[in-house]
Design an enzyme around this catalytic site. Sequence first.
Site, mmCIF file in Angstrom:
data_model
loop_
_atom_site.group_PDB
_atom_site.id
_atom_site.type_symbol
_atom_site.label_atom_id
_atom_site.label_comp_id
_atom_site.label_asym_id
_atom_site.label_seq_id
_atom_site.Cartn_x
_atom_site.Cartn_y
_atom_site.Cartn_z
ATOM 1 C CG HIS A 1 -1.910 0.989 1.285
ATOM 2 N ND1 HIS A 1 -1.562 2.329 1.922
ATOM 3 C CD2 HIS A 1 -3.273 1.010 1.421
ATOM 4 C CE1 HIS A 1 -2.735 3.035 1.891
ATOM 5 N NE2 HIS A 1 -3.823 2.164 1.537
ATOM 6 C CG ASP B 1 0.443 -2.294 6.196
ATOM 7 O OD1 ASP B 1 -0.555 -2.478 7.021
ATOM 8 O OD2 ASP B 1 0.513 -1.643 5.166
ATOM 9 C CD GLN C 1 -7.194 -4.408 4.060
ATOM 10 O OE1 GLN C 1 -7.984 -4.709 4.713
ATOM 11 N NE2 GLN C 1 -7.317 -2.999 3.775
ATOM 12 C CE LYS D 1 -7.384 -0.059 6.328
ATOM 13 N NZ LYS D 1 -7.846 0.616 4.880
ATOM 14 C CB CYS E 1 -3.819 3.695 -1.445
ATOM 15 S SG CYS E 1 -5.086 4.661 -1.020
#
Length: 418
Positions: free
Chosen positions: A135, A212, A215, A238, A376
């Site tokens: 991302h 990261d 998600q 999220k 993104c």
Amino acid sequence: MTTAATSVDSESSAFDVESVRRQFPALSREVYGKPLVYLDSAASAQKPEVVIEAELSCYREYYANVHRGVHRFAQLSTDAYEAARQKVSTFIGAGCPREVVFVRGTTEGINLVASTFGRQRVGAGDEVLITAMEHHSNIVPWQLLCEQQGAKLVVAPMSQSGELIWDEFEKRLTKKTKLLSFVHVSNALGTINPAAEMTAAAQEQGIPVVIDGAQAAPHMPIDIASIGCDFYTLSGHKMFGPSGIGALYGKLEHLNTMPPYQGGGEMIRTVTFEKSEWAEPPAKFEAGTPNIAGAIGMGAAVDFLKSLDMAQVAAYEAELLEYGTQTLEAIPGLTLIGTAQNKAGVLSFLIDGVHAHDIGTILDREGIAVRAGHHCAQPVMDFYGVAATARASLALYNTKDDIDRLAAGIGKIREVFG
Ligand code: PMP
């Protein structure tokens, strides 16, 4: 049937999606006179009543600034804020709550690491390694760092299916690599990266690892202790919590020696005009008044997820993804982008002769929310030679019926475009 398949089946059948759906007030809304089908949770998830209620009750019943006042409300707010930190810490398997810094979200978490730890570790001629499926928020902060320090951003490539090419990844872990940062689950492709293996490969060479996790947290159990990474970032919104709040996990040994990210109130021990001394982590990294009610809401989101059992959630979503993949693959002229073996609930797709934004707009009129764009992740779009995709992203409240409605909506697109 294999034993693994049996256990997945029994886990997913134990998941009561209708009772989960009833906890999300927005899911019973209508859009253009049709029941909402919300397939945009990778952009941001809907909120269960308990999260909404936790924020509201903070403002209604005991709101005050944290860590500062001696009065009752200040104590209650501080206790609730720190309890939320404890919940996040346990949920992700951190060593202790002091390893959890509240931030605005994943973007701020990565920027924090890049501009503190990154500046300490990365110098002229060094390299920072990322993957081809990042991302923008796991690309740009490292570009800024590399520009400032005279270092180079190196990218580990992926295959056509959207999987990391392991040999190429390993080749790029060299003496020059001072940091590895990668996405746990790709928002554009759904690929689940082998986080523990990647971390081990880097750490064998003394390279610290940033993950990261934006998600990942809404879809699967996260256990930092077994992944072993140095930093891990989360976004509250999220994972069914509020927006404007997230968490950065950092190993205490790093947080202790990193310089502050921002200066201001709360992050200091003493201040004189000549010199200031910093508070201990995590306060050292939480300058100013934080998003108090947001953090409390994120704690409630963690309670909500824990009440569901993340292993059951993952099994249910895997079944849904399989159904969605089969359903979309059967549609003539539709191409799925991102077909990794190990994948979370993301269905990115193209339809011959139809722009992704037209797909999004026509589906919207059918009451179906999907995302259309580059997500993104422009380098991912460049890799596949497209400007944009339509993306249906699944969450624990979606059903096979939602996927059938999506397929019917795609049928309407065919009627319009022929
Ligand atoms: N990484 C990934 C994989 C994401 O999907 C997102 C959000 N789309 C981010 C980072 C950034 O998260 P946030 O906007 O919450 O900071």
